[in-house]
Design an enzyme around this catalytic site. Structure first.
Site, PDB file in Angstrom:
ATOM      1  N   ARG A  19      34.639  41.255  28.827  1.00 49.51           N
ATOM      2  CA  ARG A  19      35.793  40.949  27.945  1.00 49.51           C
ATOM      3  C   ARG A  19      35.432  39.471  27.342  1.00 49.51           C
ATOM      4  O   ARG A  19      36.424  38.795  26.786  1.00 49.51           O
ATOM      5  CB  ARG A  19      37.095  40.655  28.622  1.00 49.51           C
ATOM      6  CG  ARG A  19      36.972  40.010  29.719  1.00 49.51           C
ATOM      7  CD  ARG A  19      38.159  39.676  30.480  1.00 49.51           C
ATOM      8  NE  ARG A  19      38.315  39.464  31.846  1.00 49.51           N
ATOM      9  CZ  ARG A  19      39.179  39.026  32.431  1.00 49.51           C
ATOM     10  NH1 ARG A  19      40.422  39.055  31.886  1.00 49.51           N
ATOM     11  NH2 ARG A  19      39.380  38.511  33.668  1.00 49.51           N
ATOM     12  N   LYS A  31      36.417  34.034  26.098  1.00 50.23           N
ATOM     13  CA  LYS A  31      36.874  35.053  27.346  1.00 50.23           C
ATOM     14  C   LYS A  31      38.220  35.639  26.548  1.00 50.23           C
ATOM     15  O   LYS A  31      39.120  34.928  26.312  1.00 50.23           O
ATOM     16  CB  LYS A  31      36.993  34.261  28.574  1.00 50.23           C
ATOM     17  CG  LYS A  31      37.223  35.134  29.774  1.00 50.23           C
ATOM     18  CD  LYS A  31      37.158  34.238  31.034  1.00 50.23           C
ATOM     19  CE  LYS A  31      37.555  35.126  32.154  1.00 50.23           C
ATOM     20  NZ  LYS A  31      37.243  34.531  33.359  1.00 50.23           N
ATOM     21  N   ARG A  55      34.964  28.881  26.905  1.00 49.12           N
ATOM     22  CA  ARG A  55      34.401  28.234  28.011  1.00 49.12           C
ATOM     23  C   ARG A  55      33.177  27.474  27.853  1.00 49.12           C
ATOM     24  O   ARG A  55      32.306  28.153  26.968  1.00 49.12           O
ATOM     25  CB  ARG A  55      34.111  29.546  29.252  1.00 49.12           C
ATOM     26  CG  ARG A  55      33.526  29.085  30.643  1.00 49.12           C
ATOM     27  CD  ARG A  55      34.060  29.724  31.686  1.00 49.12           C
ATOM     28  NE  ARG A  55      32.956  30.958  31.374  1.00 49.12           N
ATOM     29  CZ  ARG A  55      33.227  32.216  32.183  1.00 49.12           C
ATOM     30  NH1 ARG A  55      34.083  32.080  32.981  1.00 49.12           N
ATOM     31  NH2 ARG A  55      32.533  33.254  31.896  1.00 49.12           N
ATOM     32  N   ARG A  86      23.797  34.649  35.766  1.00 53.20           N
ATOM     33  CA  ARG A  86      24.322  34.609  37.251  1.00 53.20           C
ATOM     34  C   ARG A  86      23.431  35.496  37.937  1.00 53.20           C
ATOM     35  O   ARG A  86      22.616  35.652  37.758  1.00 53.20           O
ATOM     36  CB  ARG A  86      25.669  35.934  37.009  1.00 53.20           C
ATOM     37  CG  ARG A  86      26.706  35.373  36.012  1.00 53.20           C
ATOM     38  CD  ARG A  86      27.186  36.596  35.460  1.00 53.20           C
ATOM     39  NE  ARG A  86      28.081  36.377  34.307  1.00 53.20           N
ATOM     40  CZ  ARG A  86      29.451  36.346  34.183  1.00 53.20           C
ATOM     41  NH1 ARG A  86      30.018  36.633  35.397  1.00 53.20           N
ATOM     42  NH2 ARG A  86      30.058  35.931  33.149  1.00 53.20           N
ATOM     43  N   ASP A  96      27.962  38.776  40.988  1.00 52.81           N
ATOM     44  CA  ASP A  96      28.260  38.201  39.444  1.00 52.81           C
ATOM     45  C   ASP A  96      29.061  37.127  39.106  1.00 52.81           C
ATOM     46  O   ASP A  96      29.071  36.760  37.800  1.00 52.81           O
ATOM     47  CB  ASP A  96      28.742  39.560  38.888  1.00 52.81           C
ATOM     48  CG  ASP A  96      30.149  40.133  39.332  1.00 52.81           C
ATOM     49  OD1 ASP A  96      30.103  40.401  40.548  1.00 52.81           O
ATOM     50  OD2 ASP A  96      31.187  40.180  38.689  1.00 52.81           O
ATOM     51  N   ASN A  97      29.553  36.386  39.973  1.00 54.55           N
ATOM     52  CA  ASN A  97      30.427  35.243  39.834  1.00 54.55           C
ATOM     53  C   ASN A  97      29.661  33.948  40.291  1.00 54.55           C
ATOM     54  O   ASN A  97      30.546  32.906  40.627  1.00 54.55           O
ATOM     55  CB  ASN A  97      31.868  35.414  40.649  1.00 54.55           C
ATOM     56  CG  ASN A  97      32.710  36.455  39.833  1.00 54.55           C
ATOM     57  OD1 ASN A  97      32.284  36.537  38.535  1.00 54.55           O
ATOM     58  ND2 ASN A  97      33.689  36.914  40.481  1.00 54.55           N
TER      59      ASN A  97
HETATM   60  P1  AMP Z   1      35.998  39.532  37.200  1.00 53.13           P
HETATM   61  O1  AMP Z   1      36.563  40.104  38.376  1.00 53.13           O
HETATM   62  O2  AMP Z   1      36.703  38.945  36.373  1.00 53.13           O
HETATM   63  O3  AMP Z   1      34.879  38.796  37.725  1.00 53.13           O
HETATM   64  O4  AMP Z   1      35.077  40.739  36.429  1.00 53.13           O
HETATM   65  C1  AMP Z   1      34.375  41.785  36.998  1.00 53.13           C
HETATM   66  C2  AMP Z   1      33.863  42.687  35.754  1.00 53.13           C
HETATM   67  O5  AMP Z   1      34.945  43.333  35.171  1.00 53.13           O
HETATM   68  C3  AMP Z   1      33.140  41.980  34.735  1.00 53.13           C
HETATM   69  O6  AMP Z   1      31.946  42.573  34.342  1.00 53.13           O
HETATM   70  C4  AMP Z   1      34.112  41.547  33.758  1.00 53.13           C
HETATM   71  O7  AMP Z   1      33.648  41.396  32.463  1.00 53.13           O
HETATM   72  C5  AMP Z   1      34.900  42.807  33.818  1.00 53.13           C
HETATM   73  N1  AMP Z   1      36.289  42.700  33.238  1.00 53.13           N
HETATM   74  C6  AMP Z   1      37.236  42.072  34.049  1.00 53.13           C
HETATM   75  N2  AMP Z   1      38.443  42.323  33.218  1.00 53.13           N
HETATM   76  C7  AMP Z   1      38.148  43.039  32.311  1.00 53.13           C
HETATM   77  C8  AMP Z   1      38.967  43.407  31.147  1.00 53.13           C
HETATM   78  N3  AMP Z   1      40.414  43.150  31.043  1.00 53.13           N
HETATM   79  N4  AMP Z   1      38.228  44.269  30.341  1.00 53.13           N
HETATM   80  C9  AMP Z   1      37.177  44.431  30.266  1.00 53.13           C
HETATM   81  N5  AMP Z   1      36.385  43.962  31.382  1.00 53.13           N
HETATM   82  C10 AMP Z   1      36.813  43.412  32.379  1.00 53.13           C
HETATM   83 MG    MG Z   2      33.284  37.557  37.084  1.00 56.93          MG
END
Ligand code: AMP
Ligand code: MG
Length: 485
Positions: free
Chosen positions: A93, A113, A176, A183, A252-253
């Protein structure tokens, strides 16, 4: 002529081969408008200080209208989520718009984002809601104000597009700025998918872009990994010293530059509680506050494994072994500064342990404790005692502290001044973020603005904003935040 033409924008990530990313145009949101603009950061990056009337810039930055300066792309990465490898991650996203060179010559990625779906969105809608966007904007700026390595927030926009979570919410965007969006999970992706040439190319680019000094070393990749270990240990020392819990320390974070990355269900501790879990979905407490050091090492070990085609196991292990000593020494130094006890005495360990045990037992507010301790030159520690349940225990502790601190070489006034530089008066407590969000959801962004201003210099007094330094109300204590963002 747009003010974007004044900014120095490059596209070095997009010059990598196609298996590193997918080019994706943002999907515009309806009726986008500015709701926050970080003018200090903007000036540093060469953007205008005030953009309220700059609709051309709004349209370009929000992805409403394509601009030649940007080449939006979604990065491909993977990662370990809650200990389990997930090969299917990537920017789901968010889009990398390009890289901006700041006045000081630092290159920042600009990342949008909430920009819509990408090939890596899986089941997601590609959007970010206002609530989580405000949390990231405020927290990344608060961390920068505290002096903790972090990604930054340049701008925030809101729209009239509906985004569906537990409730219907407003779609929002965050611009951002970060020195890297690479990562740990980028390396894991190329390792586990067997693309070892790409793994080497990524490591070479990272060396060149972020670790130029390591290129002079005999084993550049090993030297770079060693730096990543050091930077990560230093970041975690800051988190532990300031009571910050990240909440989702998946690989990944984790930024390879040791900068706090991806703000979701984070929380700053109120009452001192080492087992503090801020993420509502973290049932096992994997990412609890006191687990953060060992999880960071776990994540570094996962990165090390992904680097085995490039670096010998012995070299990797040697670097991993430096993690705990670096973290320990940085953390101890920061805690000494917070307590104002810089001289070393043989029974200090016992004193610190007793202090933490008492703080936990007495449910003492962590940030307030240290701020009051810093103000001991003004009130002799009177308001510190109020933070404890048992005033006798507090008085005894204070007595012991005063005795110990009398051995310090600097004067009380000087010591207190120094302590106020490391013990913030203002912390982004969850309840404050919550209040700012509820107002913003009614269209009032004044608290977002004033809070972000105050948090940019959290060690200052800001006498007009005493309300932001208040202890949390009962409803605002130990709030757990869900991952849905
Ligand atoms: P996060 O938990 O924010 O670190 O996201 C984990 C993964 O899910 C990453 O690959 C994000 O890009 C994806 N992601 C999180 N929220 C969304 C969303 N609303 N739509 C699409 N991908 C998402
Ligand atoms: Mg993430």
């Amino acid at each position: 002529m747009s003010s974007l033409d004044e900014v120095s924008i490059s596209h070095r990530f997009s010059e990598l081969p196609g298996n590193f990313y997918t080019l994706v145009e943002p999907t515009p949101l309806e009726n986008v408008r500015w709701v926050a603009w970080n003018s200090d950061l903007a000036l540093e990056l060469g953007f205008p200080e005030d953009v309220r009337q700059d609709f051309a810039l709004l349209n370009s930055l929000s992805g409403t209208q394509a601009h030649v300066s940007f080449k939006p792309l979604a990065m491909k990465y993977a990662g370990h989520q809650f200990g389990v490898y997930n090969p299917d991650l990537g920017d789901g996203r968010g889009l990398l718009l390009g890289e901006v060179t700041s006045q000081k010559g630092t290159v920042y990625d600009l990342h949008l984002k909430g920009a819509g779906q990408t090939p890596y969105s899986r089941m997601g809608d590609g959007r970010a809601v206002l609530r989580s966007t405000i949390r990231e904007y405020l927290c990344s700026e608060a961390m920068a104000g505290l002096g903790i390595p972090t990604t930054r927030a340049l701008a925030m926009m809101v729209s009239d597009s509906a985004v569906y979570r537990e409730d219907v919410e407003q779609g929002a965007l965050l611009v951002r700025a970060a020195e890297t969006h690479i990562r740990f999970g980028h390396f894991e992706h190329f390792f586990y998918s067997g693309q070892h040439d790409a793994l080497k190319l990524l490591a070479d680019k990272a060396l060149n872009w972020y670790f130029p000094d390591c290129q002079q070393q005999e084993q550049p990749h090993a030297a770079m990994f060693s730096e990543i270990v050091r930077l990560t240990a230093e970041m975690i020392a800051h988190w532990q010293a300031q009571g910050f819990a990240h909440g989702v320390m998946n690989t990944d974070n984790m930024s390879i530059l040791g900068q706090t990355f991806d703000y979701g269900p984070f929380g700053f501790m109120d009452d001192y509680e080492p087992g503090y879990i801020c993420n509502h979905s973290d049932y096992q407490g994997r990412y609890s506050f006191d687990n953060q050091p060992s999880i960071a090492l776990w994540n570094l070990t996962a990165l090390a494994h992904a680097l085995t085609p490039l670096i010998s196991r012995a070299e990797l292990d040697r670097s991993l072994e430096t993690f705990s000593p670096i973290l320990q020494s940085r953390y101890s130094q920061q805690m000494r500064e917070k307590f104002g006890l810089l001289s070393k005495q043989s029974d200090d360990g016992e004193f610190f342990n007793d202090s933490f045990a008492l703080m936990q037992q007495e449910r003492v507010d962590y940030p307030r404790f240290f701020r009051e301790l810093s103000n001991i030159d003004i009130n002799g520690g009177e308001s510190l005692v109020d933070l404890f349940i048992d005033r006798n225990k507090a008085a005894n502790w204070l007595e012991r502290y005063k005795k110990r601190s009398a051995d310090e070489e600097v004067s009380l006034t000087q010591r207190s001044d120094n302590m106020r530089q490391v013990n913030p008066k203002f912390i982004l407590r969850n309840y404050l973020a919550q209040q700012a969000i509820e107002l913003a959801q009614k269209g009032d962004f004044s608290m977002v603005a004033s809070l972000s201003n105050v948090l940019q210099s959290p060690y200052s007094e800001h006498r007009d904003f005493e309300q932001f330094s208040a202890l949390p109300p009962e409803w605002g204590k130990r709030m757990e935040i869900s991952c849905s963002s």
